[in-house]
Design an enzyme around this catalytic site. Structure first.
Site, PDB file in Angstrom:
ATOM      1  N   GLY A  69      -1.893   3.422  -4.778  1.00 58.59           N
ATOM      2  CA  GLY A  69      -2.618   4.498  -4.105  1.00 58.59           C
ATOM      3  C   GLY A  69      -1.651   5.404  -3.380  1.00 58.59           C
ATOM      4  O   GLY A  69      -0.474   5.060  -3.184  1.00 58.59           O
ATOM      5  N   LYS A  70      -2.067   6.580  -3.020  1.00 61.21           N
ATOM      6  CA  LYS A  70      -1.263   7.473  -2.175  1.00 61.21           C
ATOM      7  C   LYS A  70      -2.171   8.554  -1.631  1.00 61.21           C
ATOM      8  O   LYS A  70      -3.155   8.934  -2.271  1.00 61.21           O
ATOM      9  CB  LYS A  70      -0.135   8.127  -2.987  1.00 61.21           C
ATOM     10  CG  LYS A  70       1.060   8.521  -2.145  1.00 61.21           C
ATOM     11  CD  LYS A  70       1.942   7.326  -1.836  1.00 61.21           C
ATOM     12  CE  LYS A  70       3.176   7.683  -1.070  1.00 61.21           C
ATOM     13  NZ  LYS A  70       4.157   6.593  -1.061  1.00 61.21           N
ATOM     14  N   GLY A  71      -1.825   9.046  -0.446  1.00 61.47           N
ATOM     15  CA  GLY A  71      -2.621  10.118   0.146  1.00 61.47           C
ATOM     16  C   GLY A  71      -1.726  11.148   0.793  1.00 61.47           C
ATOM     17  O   GLY A  71      -0.528  10.919   0.974  1.00 61.47           O
TER      18      GLY A  71
END
Ligand code: NAD
Length: 412
Positions: free
Chosen positions: A101-103
């Site tokens: 994941g990444k934001g």
């Protein structure tokens, strides 16, 4: 070619070598879910400003998504997707029960007051709260986010739920559920992989010279811990420039100098050189630990190091990889070399769930065990498939991901 397409080059090669089915391959070509949000923030001026934020969950075949949150003006949905892709493979390489994941939020945090930054952090988490959680997606710090911001974000998510949820984010301050050893984890992981690679190359640490680009979290701990291995660190750098001393620099002393002077440039007894010159020094080991795309087709031919450990994410272009491989340079890829950070983040998540905390010695020894196992597994795969360590790392991760998909019934 955009960043995401370039990131997929070693995956495509690993898929060919393993003969992965089209359906398994297609799960990895795009993220499972990408959320785009608008975040209204009441500014000190009394006006509301809208910021744009993203969260990408690339693949959750092996567990909930895991990856940092970046606050930077250059954040785009394409960058966030690419970074989440790398996290899928980094977690799988380390055999963690987590996905990628990444934001990120497109913003310039240097232009925000502390209160505005807190409102932005809380606003972002409130907007992505429906898709995160300790069993869904566990964010962490990345560029321009830190333990203090993780504390605000964890608090906001906890309010949303009505009870304290330390396991929703990692990289928190220790008092509210952070892990011992998280600060040094990425650099420590880099030093373990360098130590193991030197063994394979039959080079004694005392005979190895080292240059490290970047003296932030990853660069400074890498330099100190590689120095502790007995290697001679001859060059260091930060955004202002680089320093060199052929007799060796003591990174602990340099760190004291940086605390007082805000830069390492001007460190007594060192010769100033440029960051470009640092990358081309005749050293045994080069650790790029600052930014992406530092070694490209333009300068790869002039790189003289025998071993490169990618402390940063994506510091080498695909062309540079080919040039260095042809020159016989061993490259420890980012998804292995800098995976110490996510590994200790995983330990933090485990400790949060148990509400039982380990001492730093225990964390460091568990990290060492995982890094050494991953390095050796990937080294053996590179010999078996006659490929680079980067492609071998993708093979290692891909085998686990495809097995996870198969066992969960995603492929038939
Ligand atoms: P940081 O902000 O703490 O440090 C960055 C360092 O790079 C600073 O010393 C800065 O002065 C220097 N720098 C910036 N521009 C430079 C330039 N043009 N030339 C030379 N030096 C320059 O960041 P960090 O946390 O150490 O992260 C560095 C890299 O490692 C990033 O690619 C990040 O994504 C990656 N990474 C970090 C972690 C982690 O746990 N912090 C984990 C995995 C990967």
């Amino acid at each position: 070619m955009n960043l995401f397409e370039m990131a997929k080059i070693p995956l495509n090669r690993a898929q060919e070598l393993l003969g992965v089915s089209d359906i398994a391959a297609s799960y990895l070509q795009q993220p499972e879910r990408v959320l785009e949000v608008s975040i209204p923030v009441l500014m000190e001026s009394g006006k509301v400003q809208l910021f744009r934020g993203y969260r990408s969950q690339h693949c959750t075949a092996l567990g909930p998504a895991k990856g940092g949150i970046r606050f930077h003006p250059s954040v785009t949905v394409d960058e966030v997707k690419t970074l989440s892709f790398w996290m899928t493979f980094k977690c799988a390489v380390m055999d963690l029960p987590l996905g990628g994941g990444k934001g990120g939020v497109t913003c310039d945090p240097t232009q925000l007051t502390n209160k505005e930054l807190e409102r932005l952090a809380r606003g972002y988490i409130a907007k992505i709260a429906p898709i995160i959680g300790e069993d869904r997606d566990i964010p962490a710090p990345d560029v321009n986010t830190n333990p203090k911001i993780m504390g605000w974000m964890m608090d906001e998510y906890s309010k949303w739920n009505g009870f304290l949820c330390p396991g929703v984010l990692t990289g928190k301050p220790k008092t509210i559920g952070g892990s011992a050893g998280r600060g040094s984890a990425t650099g420590r992981g880099v030093s373990f992989t360098v130590r193991e690679a030197l063994k394979k190359m039959n080079i004694k640490p005392a005979d190895a010279t080292v240059a490290v680009q970047g003296f932030g979290n990853v660069g400074s701990f890498s330099a100190k811990l590689i120095h502790d291995l007995g290697c001679r660190v001859v060059a260091l750098s930060d955004v202002n420039g680089a320093i060199y001393n052929s007799q060796g620099l003591n990174p602990y002393d340099v760190e004291k100098f940086v605390k007082e002077n805000k830069t390492l440039v001007g460190y007594p007894g060192s010769q100033p050189i440029s960051n470009a010159e640092l990358l081309e020094l005749p050293v045994t080991v080069l650790v790029p630990a600052a930014l992406e795309m530092q070694i490209t087709a333009e300068n790869a031919d002039r790189v003289k190091a025998r071993l490169i450990a990618e402390g940063a994410n994506g510091p080498l272009s695909a062309d540079a990889d080919n040039i260095l491989d042809a020159k016989g340079v061993m490259v420890i890829p980012d998804i292995l070399a800098n995976a110490g950070g996510v590994t200790v983040s995983y330990f933090e998540w485990v400790q949060n769930r148990y509400r039982y905390y380990w001492g730093e010695k225990e964390v460091n020894s568990k990290l060492e065990e995982k890094m050494v196992a991953a390095f050796n597994e990937i080294f053996d795969l590179a010999q078996k498939y006659h490929c680079t360590l980067r492609v071998a790392a993708y093979i290692c991760a891909l085998e686990r991901l495809v097995m996870g998909m198969e066992l969960r019934g995603w492929l038939s």
